[in-house]
Write a protein that holds these residues in place. Structure first.
Motif, PDB file in Angstrom:
ATOM      1  N   TYR A 110       0.749  -1.243  -0.034  1.00  0.00           N
ATOM      2  CA  TYR A 110       0.107   0.031   0.075  1.00  0.00           C
ATOM      3  C   TYR A 110       0.928   0.995   0.011  1.00  0.00           C
ATOM      4  CZ  TYR A 110      -4.657  -1.836   0.298  1.00  0.00           C
ATOM      5  OH  TYR A 110      -5.756  -2.716  -0.145  1.00  0.00           O
ATOM      6  N   PHE A 111       2.072   1.079   0.581  1.00  0.00           N
ATOM      7  CA  PHE A 111       2.964   2.453   0.885  1.00  0.00           C
ATOM      8  C   PHE A 111       3.574   2.730  -0.798  1.00  0.00           C
ATOM      9  CE2 PHE A 111       7.058   4.231   1.272  1.00  0.00           C
ATOM     10  CZ  PHE A 111       6.837   5.491   1.956  1.00  0.00           C
ATOM     11  N   ILE A 112       3.796   1.701  -1.329  1.00  0.00           N
ATOM     12  CA  ILE A 112       4.576   1.800  -2.788  1.00  0.00           C
ATOM     13  C   ILE A 112       3.372   2.392  -3.670  1.00  0.00           C
ATOM     14  CG2 ILE A 112       5.859   0.554  -4.523  1.00  0.00           C
ATOM     15  CD1 ILE A 112       7.171  -1.287  -2.460  1.00  0.00           C
ATOM     16  N   ILE A 113       2.405   1.807  -3.705  1.00  0.00           N
ATOM     17  CA  ILE A 113       1.280   2.296  -4.682  1.00  0.00           C
ATOM     18  C   ILE A 113       0.814   3.751  -4.239  1.00  0.00           C
ATOM     19  CG2 ILE A 113      -0.977   1.721  -5.354  1.00  0.00           C
ATOM     20  CD1 ILE A 113      -0.440  -1.082  -5.008  1.00  0.00           C
ATOM     21  N   ALA A 114       0.682   3.785  -3.007  1.00  0.00           N
ATOM     22  CA  ALA A 114       0.471   5.279  -2.720  1.00  0.00           C
ATOM     23  C   ALA A 114       1.427   6.400  -2.983  1.00  0.00           C
ATOM     24  CB  ALA A 114       0.144   5.463  -1.335  1.00  0.00           C
ATOM     25  N   LEU A 115       2.604   5.865  -2.850  1.00  0.00           N
ATOM     26  CA  LEU A 115       4.091   6.735  -3.183  1.00  0.00           C
ATOM     27  C   LEU A 115       3.818   7.120  -4.684  1.00  0.00           C
ATOM     28  CD1 LEU A 115       6.354   8.275  -2.030  1.00  0.00           C
ATOM     29  CD2 LEU A 115       7.654   6.220  -2.597  1.00  0.00           C
ATOM     30  N   PHE A 116       3.816   6.056  -5.498  1.00  0.00           N
ATOM     31  CA  PHE A 116       3.929   6.369  -6.949  1.00  0.00           C
ATOM     32  C   PHE A 116       2.701   7.019  -7.677  1.00  0.00           C
ATOM     33  CE2 PHE A 116       6.923   2.686  -7.012  1.00  0.00           C
ATOM     34  CZ  PHE A 116       7.992   3.433  -7.712  1.00  0.00           C
ATOM     35  N   ILE A 117       1.429   6.827  -6.610  1.00  0.00           N
ATOM     36  CA  ILE A 117       0.312   7.562  -7.187  1.00  0.00           C
ATOM     37  C   ILE A 117       0.546   9.068  -6.904  1.00  0.00           C
ATOM     38  CG2 ILE A 117      -2.091   8.183  -6.964  1.00  0.00           C
ATOM     39  CD1 ILE A 117      -2.459   4.798  -6.787  1.00  0.00           C
ATOM     40  N   PHE A 118       1.173   9.507  -5.816  1.00  0.00           N
ATOM     41  CA  PHE A 118       1.490  10.592  -5.455  1.00  0.00           C
ATOM     42  C   PHE A 118       2.444  11.359  -6.488  1.00  0.00           C
ATOM     43  CE2 PHE A 118       4.046  13.661  -3.021  1.00  0.00           C
ATOM     44  CZ  PHE A 118       3.109  14.492  -2.602  1.00  0.00           C
ATOM     45  N   LEU A 119       3.768  10.589  -6.653  1.00  0.00           N
ATOM     46  CA  LEU A 119       4.495  10.993  -7.617  1.00  0.00           C
ATOM     47  C   LEU A 119       4.291  11.162  -8.958  1.00  0.00           C
ATOM     48  CD1 LEU A 119       7.636   8.900  -6.440  1.00  0.00           C
ATOM     49  CD2 LEU A 119       7.327  11.372  -5.828  1.00  0.00           C
ATOM     50  N   LEU A 120       2.865  10.412  -9.317  1.00  0.00           N
ATOM     51  CA  LEU A 120       2.613  10.638 -10.602  1.00  0.00           C
ATOM     52  C   LEU A 120       1.647  12.137 -10.661  1.00  0.00           C
ATOM     53  CD1 LEU A 120       1.490   7.122 -11.958  1.00  0.00           C
ATOM     54  CD2 LEU A 120       3.429   8.647 -12.743  1.00  0.00           C
ATOM     55  N   GLY A 121       1.360  12.725  -9.584  1.00  0.00           N
ATOM     56  CA  GLY A 121       0.717  13.925  -9.597  1.00  0.00           C
ATOM     57  C   GLY A 121      -0.895  13.830  -9.005  1.00  0.00           C
ATOM     58  N   TYR A 124      -4.969  12.247  -3.563  1.00  0.00           N
ATOM     59  CA  TYR A 124      -5.767  11.125  -2.832  1.00  0.00           C
ATOM     60  C   TYR A 124      -6.072  11.547  -1.394  1.00  0.00           C
ATOM     61  CZ  TYR A 124      -1.364   9.148  -1.919  1.00  0.00           C
ATOM     62  OH  TYR A 124       0.038   8.863  -1.324  1.00  0.00           O
ATOM     63  N   ASN A 125      -7.015  10.631  -0.949  1.00  0.00           N
ATOM     64  CA  ASN A 125      -7.127  10.958   0.727  1.00  0.00           C
ATOM     65  C   ASN A 125      -6.459  10.061   1.317  1.00  0.00           C
ATOM     66  OD1 ASN A 125      -8.240  11.609   3.432  1.00  0.00           O
ATOM     67  ND2 ASN A 125     -10.294  11.280   2.709  1.00  0.00           N
ATOM     68  N   ILE A 126      -5.355  10.627   2.016  1.00  0.00           N
ATOM     69  CA  ILE A 126      -4.438   9.687   2.851  1.00  0.00           C
ATOM     70  C   ILE A 126      -5.162   8.615   4.010  1.00  0.00           C
ATOM     71  CG2 ILE A 126      -3.760  11.434   4.761  1.00  0.00           C
ATOM     72  CD1 ILE A 126      -1.395   8.564   3.117  1.00  0.00           C
ATOM     73  N   TRP A 127      -6.209   9.496   4.661  1.00  0.00           N
ATOM     74  CA  TRP A 127      -6.980   8.724   5.756  1.00  0.00           C
ATOM     75  C   TRP A 127      -7.781   7.599   5.075  1.00  0.00           C
ATOM     76  CZ3 TRP A 127      -4.666   9.339   9.724  1.00  0.00           C
ATOM     77  CH2 TRP A 127      -4.174  10.583  10.107  1.00  0.00           C
ATOM     78  N   VAL A 129      -6.487   6.036   2.333  1.00  0.00           N
ATOM     79  CA  VAL A 129      -5.500   4.942   2.054  1.00  0.00           C
ATOM     80  C   VAL A 129      -5.327   3.986   3.216  1.00  0.00           C
ATOM     81  CG1 VAL A 129      -3.211   4.550   1.243  1.00  0.00           C
ATOM     82  CG2 VAL A 129      -4.650   6.029  -0.023  1.00  0.00           C
ATOM     83  N   ILE A 130      -5.255   4.813   4.343  1.00  0.00           N
ATOM     84  CA  ILE A 130      -4.761   4.087   5.554  1.00  0.00           C
ATOM     85  C   ILE A 130      -6.124   3.118   6.025  1.00  0.00           C
ATOM     86  CG2 ILE A 130      -4.492   4.371   8.075  1.00  0.00           C
ATOM     87  CD1 ILE A 130      -2.844   7.000   7.387  1.00  0.00           C
ATOM     88  N   ASN A 131      -7.307   3.594   5.885  1.00  0.00           N
ATOM     89  CA  ASN A 131      -8.408   2.928   6.246  1.00  0.00           C
ATOM     90  C   ASN A 131      -8.588   1.666   5.210  1.00  0.00           C
ATOM     91  OD1 ASN A 131     -10.858   2.149   7.325  1.00  0.00           O
ATOM     92  ND2 ASN A 131     -12.099   3.171   5.470  1.00  0.00           N
ATOM     93  N   ASN A 132      -8.222   1.637   4.027  1.00  0.00           N
ATOM     94  CA  ASN A 132      -8.187   0.624   3.118  1.00  0.00           C
ATOM     95  C   ASN A 132      -6.961  -0.405   3.327  1.00  0.00           C
ATOM     96  OD1 ASN A 132     -10.297   1.636   1.695  1.00  0.00           O
ATOM     97  ND2 ASN A 132      -9.003   2.419   0.110  1.00  0.00           N
ATOM     98  N   MET A 133      -5.835   0.050   4.010  1.00  0.00           N
ATOM     99  CA  MET A 133      -4.763  -0.578   4.350  1.00  0.00           C
ATOM    100  C   MET A 133      -5.084  -1.276   5.544  1.00  0.00           C
ATOM    101  SD  MET A 133      -0.766   0.337   5.165  1.00  0.00           S
ATOM    102  CE  MET A 133      -1.404   1.421   6.481  1.00  0.00           C
ATOM    103  N   ILE A 134      -5.687  -1.056   6.448  1.00  0.00           N
ATOM    104  CA  ILE A 134      -6.116  -1.812   7.816  1.00  0.00           C
ATOM    105  C   ILE A 134      -7.094  -2.635   7.253  1.00  0.00           C
ATOM    106  CG2 ILE A 134      -7.252  -1.354   9.883  1.00  0.00           C
ATOM    107  CD1 ILE A 134      -6.124   1.140  10.025  1.00  0.00           C
ATOM    108  N   ILE A 135      -8.091  -2.477   6.603  1.00  0.00           N
ATOM    109  CA  ILE A 135      -9.192  -3.576   6.212  1.00  0.00           C
ATOM    110  C   ILE A 135      -8.146  -4.577   5.283  1.00  0.00           C
ATOM    111  CG2 ILE A 135     -11.064  -3.941   4.618  1.00  0.00           C
ATOM    112  CD1 ILE A 135     -11.898  -1.077   5.344  1.00  0.00           C
ATOM    113  N   ALA A 136      -7.350  -4.084   4.454  1.00  0.00           N
ATOM    114  CA  ALA A 136      -6.680  -5.153   3.713  1.00  0.00           C
ATOM    115  C   ALA A 136      -5.740  -6.007   4.628  1.00  0.00           C
ATOM    116  CB  ALA A 136      -5.677  -4.633   2.725  1.00  0.00           C
TER     117      ALA A 136
END
Length: 168
Positions: A110-121, A124-127, A129-136
């Motif tokens: 989740y961290f790598i995918i979120a980082l690359f989406i952020f670097l692509l410009g 997204y809502n970081i919270w 992403v964290i909520n989805n990561m906890i569920i996963a």
């Protein structure tokens, strides 16, 4: 070399199960990531082909999902390299290994995918992403031991058939 085709077949079956059967128990669109679990357990068990499994599974996931090409591939390759390096340093039959590896890999994925989406410009809502990561994380924790024992049993059967075929 003889384990490559059964492992790819298992990754294909895992993708079919992940995208069809496990969507029934999905919560808020998030379900168990069987491909991630298989790839990390392949990285623990198979030393030589760990990166190949991660690359092919990530590429297959990228092509099938239709999202950014290469994000899952790069994420799974990085995870495979790290898990492979860590598994060389620890006892592979440790009872906590599937749990620790699945938690570490899910977080890192989740961290790598979120980082690359952020670097692509993209924003997204970081919270979220964290909520989805906890569920996963919860789903992957529940399915870590069953998937690990299935992979170990299949590996034992493959090793038996390889030894048996070498006798002839």
């Amino acid at each position: 070399m003889k384990t490559i085709i059964p492992c790819f077949l298992l990754i294909f079956i895992a993708y079919i199960l992940q995208s069809s059967v496990f969507n029934i128990i999905a919560y808020d669109g998030i379900s168990v990531d069987l491909i991630l679990l298989l790839v990390i357990f392949f990285s623990i068990i198979y030393d030589k082909y760990a990166i190949l499994y991660g690359f092919c599974a990530g590429l297959f996931q990228d092509l099938a999902s239709g999202t950014f090409l290469g994000i899952h591939t790069l994420s799974l390759v990085i995870i495979c390299i790290l898990i492979h390096k860590i598994s060389q340093l620890i006892y592979k039959e440790n009872i906590f290994l599937p749990i620790v590896a699945s938690v570490f890999s899910t977080f890192l994925n989740y961290f790598i995918i979120a980082l690359f989406i952020f670097l692509l410009g993209y924003s997204y809502n970081i919270w979220l992403v964290i909520n989805n990561m906890i569920i996963a994380l919860i789903y992957n924790l529940v399915f870590a031991y069953p998937v690990y024992f299935i992979v170990v049993k299949i590996d034992a059967k493959l090793q038996y058939w390889i030894k048996r075929s070498e006798q002839f």
